[in-house]
Design a protein around this motif. Structure first.
Motif, PDB file in Angstrom:
ATOM      1  N   GLY A 153       0.810  -1.214   0.000  1.00  0.00           N
ATOM      2  CA  GLY A 153       0.000   0.000   0.000  1.00  0.00           C
ATOM      3  C   GLY A 153       0.842   1.262   0.000  1.00  0.00           C
ATOM      4  O   GLY A 153       1.823   1.356   0.732  1.00  0.00           O
TER       5      GLY A 153
ATOM      6  N   MET B 116       9.931  -3.107   3.857  1.00  0.00           N
ATOM      7  CA  MET B 116       8.812  -2.169   3.917  1.00  0.00           C
ATOM      8  C   MET B 116       8.113  -2.270   5.266  1.00  0.00           C
ATOM      9  O   MET B 116       7.657  -3.356   5.657  1.00  0.00           O
ATOM     10  CB  MET B 116       7.853  -2.463   2.762  1.00  0.00           C
ATOM     11  CG  MET B 116       8.526  -2.233   1.400  1.00  0.00           C
ATOM     12  SD  MET B 116       7.547  -2.803  -0.041  1.00  0.00           S
ATOM     13  CE  MET B 116       7.921  -4.577  -0.034  1.00  0.00           C
ATOM     14  N   CYS B 119       3.750   1.687   9.012  1.00  0.00           N
ATOM     15  CA  CYS B 119       4.008   2.630  10.111  1.00  0.00           C
ATOM     16  C   CYS B 119       3.190   3.911   9.963  1.00  0.00           C
ATOM     17  O   CYS B 119       2.550   4.147   8.947  1.00  0.00           O
ATOM     18  CB  CYS B 119       5.501   2.959  10.166  1.00  0.00           C
ATOM     19  SG  CYS B 119       6.111   3.856   8.729  1.00  0.00           S
ATOM     20  N   GLN B 126      12.634   3.239  10.460  1.00  0.00           N
ATOM     21  CA  GLN B 126      12.500   2.041   9.628  1.00  0.00           C
ATOM     22  C   GLN B 126      13.777   1.200   9.623  1.00  0.00           C
ATOM     23  O   GLN B 126      13.690  -0.041   9.680  1.00  0.00           O
ATOM     24  CB  GLN B 126      12.107   2.423   8.182  1.00  0.00           C
ATOM     25  CG  GLN B 126      10.714   3.004   8.023  1.00  0.00           C
ATOM     26  CD  GLN B 126      10.660   4.489   8.353  1.00  0.00           C
ATOM     27  OE1 GLN B 126      11.679   5.115   8.624  1.00  0.00           O
ATOM     28  NE2 GLN B 126       9.462   5.072   8.316  1.00  0.00           N
ATOM     29  N   VAL B 152      12.014   1.382   4.253  1.00  0.00           N
ATOM     30  CA  VAL B 152      11.114   2.520   4.027  1.00  0.00           C
ATOM     31  C   VAL B 152       9.759   2.312   4.691  1.00  0.00           C
ATOM     32  O   VAL B 152       9.423   1.204   5.132  1.00  0.00           O
ATOM     33  CB  VAL B 152      10.925   2.739   2.503  1.00  0.00           C
ATOM     34  CG1 VAL B 152      12.248   3.142   1.848  1.00  0.00           C
ATOM     35  CG2 VAL B 152      10.344   1.506   1.833  1.00  0.00           C
ATOM     36  N   GLY B 153       8.982   3.394   4.766  1.00  0.00           N
ATOM     37  CA  GLY B 153       7.694   3.363   5.456  1.00  0.00           C
ATOM     38  C   GLY B 153       6.521   3.260   4.504  1.00  0.00           C
ATOM     39  O   GLY B 153       6.480   3.942   3.493  1.00  0.00           O
ATOM     40  N   MET B 154       5.573   2.394   4.823  1.00  0.00           N
ATOM     41  CA  MET B 154       4.368   2.206   4.011  1.00  0.00           C
ATOM     42  C   MET B 154       3.157   2.618   4.841  1.00  0.00           C
ATOM     43  O   MET B 154       3.125   2.393   6.044  1.00  0.00           O
ATOM     44  CB  MET B 154       4.211   0.736   3.624  1.00  0.00           C
ATOM     45  CG  MET B 154       5.475   0.036   3.158  1.00  0.00           C
ATOM     46  SD  MET B 154       6.250   0.811   1.723  1.00  0.00           S
ATOM     47  CE  MET B 154       5.132   0.265   0.435  1.00  0.00           C
TER      48      MET B 154
ATOM     49  N   MET C 154       5.604   7.854  -0.500  1.00  0.00           N
ATOM     50  CA  MET C 154       5.718   7.091   0.747  1.00  0.00           C
ATOM     51  C   MET C 154       5.145   7.934   1.887  1.00  0.00           C
ATOM     52  O   MET C 154       5.288   9.162   1.890  1.00  0.00           O
ATOM     53  CB  MET C 154       7.189   6.791   1.064  1.00  0.00           C
ATOM     54  CG  MET C 154       8.028   6.321  -0.101  1.00  0.00           C
ATOM     55  SD  MET C 154       7.411   4.811  -0.888  1.00  0.00           S
ATOM     56  CE  MET C 154       7.937   3.598   0.328  1.00  0.00           C
ATOM     57  N   ASN C 155       4.543   7.265   2.864  1.00  0.00           N
ATOM     58  CA  ASN C 155       4.008   8.034   3.997  1.00  0.00           C
ATOM     59  C   ASN C 155       5.103   8.417   4.990  1.00  0.00           C
ATOM     60  O   ASN C 155       4.951   9.352   5.760  1.00  0.00           O
ATOM     61  CB  ASN C 155       2.864   7.279   4.691  1.00  0.00           C
ATOM     62  CG  ASN C 155       3.341   6.174   5.603  1.00  0.00           C
ATOM     63  OD1 ASN C 155       4.358   5.542   5.306  1.00  0.00           O
ATOM     64  ND2 ASN C 155       2.626   5.938   6.687  1.00  0.00           N
ATOM     65  N   ALA C 156       6.243   7.708   4.940  1.00  0.00           N
ATOM     66  CA  ALA C 156       7.324   7.974   5.897  1.00  0.00           C
ATOM     67  C   ALA C 156       8.635   7.402   5.385  1.00  0.00           C
ATOM     68  O   ALA C 156       8.650   6.340   4.752  1.00  0.00           O
ATOM     69  CB  ALA C 156       6.979   7.346   7.252  1.00  0.00           C
ATOM     70  N   LEU C 157       9.733   8.112   5.638  1.00  0.00           N
ATOM     71  CA  LEU C 157      11.072   7.621   5.297  1.00  0.00           C
ATOM     72  C   LEU C 157      11.983   7.811   6.518  1.00  0.00           C
ATOM     73  O   LEU C 157      11.674   8.611   7.403  1.00  0.00           O
ATOM     74  CB  LEU C 157      11.630   8.370   4.077  1.00  0.00           C
ATOM     75  CG  LEU C 157      11.002   8.008   2.722  1.00  0.00           C
ATOM     76  CD1 LEU C 157      11.593   8.882   1.609  1.00  0.00           C
ATOM     77  CD2 LEU C 157      11.227   6.531   2.373  1.00  0.00           C
ATOM     78  N   PRO C 158      13.106   7.088   6.567  1.00  0.00           N
ATOM     79  CA  PRO C 158      13.990   7.156   7.742  1.00  0.00           C
ATOM     80  C   PRO C 158      14.381   8.598   8.100  1.00  0.00           C
ATOM     81  O   PRO C 158      14.813   9.364   7.223  1.00  0.00           O
ATOM     82  CB  PRO C 158      15.215   6.354   7.291  1.00  0.00           C
ATOM     83  CG  PRO C 158      14.668   5.368   6.313  1.00  0.00           C
ATOM     84  CD  PRO C 158      13.575   6.089   5.595  1.00  0.00           C
ATOM     85  N   GLU C 164      14.119   8.758  -0.867  1.00  0.00           N
ATOM     86  CA  GLU C 164      15.066   7.642  -0.803  1.00  0.00           C
ATOM     87  C   GLU C 164      15.037   6.998  -2.176  1.00  0.00           C
ATOM     88  O   GLU C 164      13.970   6.689  -2.709  1.00  0.00           O
ATOM     89  CB  GLU C 164      14.687   6.639   0.293  1.00  0.00           C
ATOM     90  CG  GLU C 164      15.635   5.453   0.333  1.00  0.00           C
ATOM     91  CD  GLU C 164      15.623   4.682   1.659  1.00  0.00           C
ATOM     92  OE1 GLU C 164      15.233   5.230   2.703  1.00  0.00           O
ATOM     93  OE2 GLU C 164      16.029   3.508   1.625  1.00  0.00           O
TER      94      GLU C 164
END
Lengths: 172, 172, 172
Positions: A153, B116, B119, B126, B152-154, C154-158, C164
């Motif tokens: 997603g 992935m 979060c 991450q 990475v964040g999903m 992406m909803n969030a990255l490090p 990224e």
């Protein structure tokens, strides 16, 4: 001895050729209408071949009329509409494969699919959406269309398209 | 001359064989319990080999009892719980590798990990979560387990699983 | 006959060598300052080579002073700032390529870019952001810098980095 091996090899080659499905014809039989691949408007290309792997760019659900299917699954789009969008992205991917390779018969195997679904944070049926693309690949290529896959997603995709799918295929 | 080179090659081959770690045994020594790989319920497969690369599907934190670890990191899951989920996804990936290859000793190198993490939009750790998988790969394969990686964040993953991790390995 | 083919091959090889751009020099001419690659602080590496493919880890917009460009596009970052972040991630990727290969002249082709943009759920211009990296690759490598690409949200990255980007290159 050499000739015997050559003869056997040839015999097998002929057998496998005889049984080989014509993927271009299969696409027609399935009533799938490939679309004229659009040119990317930036410094990238639709596909790059390295060795016998063809890496395809992320493709959205582009339609023949130049528009795309948009909207987030879980909000304004249902799972079924998402499935249709993933199928359309698959058609776009097939169109690029054919344009790059000349014929879909050059595809030896669909290796990997990364299926990204534009959805709400609560949505959890990404696999059912991406099946729209996976089912298409198997409808066209049979067992050789079965691939490794991730279905995940995303919080946002370009111009709010419903899915973006990238694919790696092994080619002759 | 040819024979000397052959002899030297053989000697080196023997040396490297002698020093080679048995990865299947290593997994046992580490007390890792591989799980019986489940069959995908759609038109895809757990892994596809092309040349000497094995592309594995995105794997979630599936447990031996058939359930999975779920929940978003930054909300109901802590970093430590995310780390444990990433380790579990790694165990699932090892289980698929062994099922596909017969033995983990066929793994030459872990090439690439895409980790992935399910979060919240504010979460930024991450890498600490995906370390659960990376640490496992290095515990089992040593230096050959070190890989290129994205963490990475999903916003959402299938059935709200905590992580989904796909991997490329070089095989014999 | 063999010698004629060899001579023709050699002639072509010389021609292509004569026309070949020095990519290391090109980077200098463009005023791009490569950065000293930092060591990953976990059990992974910046890049892994398998066959003639080099898989690079996801790189953020790291700057020479050790800091990174952070913030979500669509919220506190504009498209232009996102573009600059993607260019900086590209510089970081070039820095790793040079460190791994010794020289950028070993790059035969940029194959695939996965460009991930830290953004709001409403943002839809991921391609314009990732162009910052794609334009850089083409500025340095010319047509050989053109790649297959996905540009997604992406909803969030490090650590809240703005982009990224991971990349696959074909190397000599």
């Amino acid at each position: 001895m050499k000739y015997i091996i050559a003869a056997i090899t040839l015999a097998f080659a002929n057998t496998s050729l005889a049984q080989k499905v014509d993927y271009d014809k299969k696409v027609e039989e399935l009533g799938i209408q490939l679309i004229a691949p659009t040119k990317p408007i930036a410094n990238y290309v639709k596909a790059v071949r390295t060795g016998n792997l063809l890496f395809l760019s992320g493709h959205g659900p582009s339609k023949a009329d130049g528009t795309s299917i948009t909207g987030k699954v879980g909000a304004e789009m249902t799972i079924e509409e998402g499935y249709a969008a993933a199928k359309q992205a698959g058609i776009s991917l097939l169109s690029t494969m054919k344009a790059e390779l000349g014929s879909l018969n050059k595809v030896k195997r669909v290796v990997k699919v990364l299926g990204m679904v534009n959805c709400t944070p609560e949505f959890g049926d990404q696999p059912k959406v991406i099946n729209g693309c996976s089912d298409l690949m198997v409808a066209v290529f049979g067992d050789k269309g079965k691939h490794a896959r991730s279905a995940v997603g995303m919080n946002a995709l370009p111009n709010n398209i419903t899915v973006e799918i990238e694919i790696i295929v092994e080619v002759e």
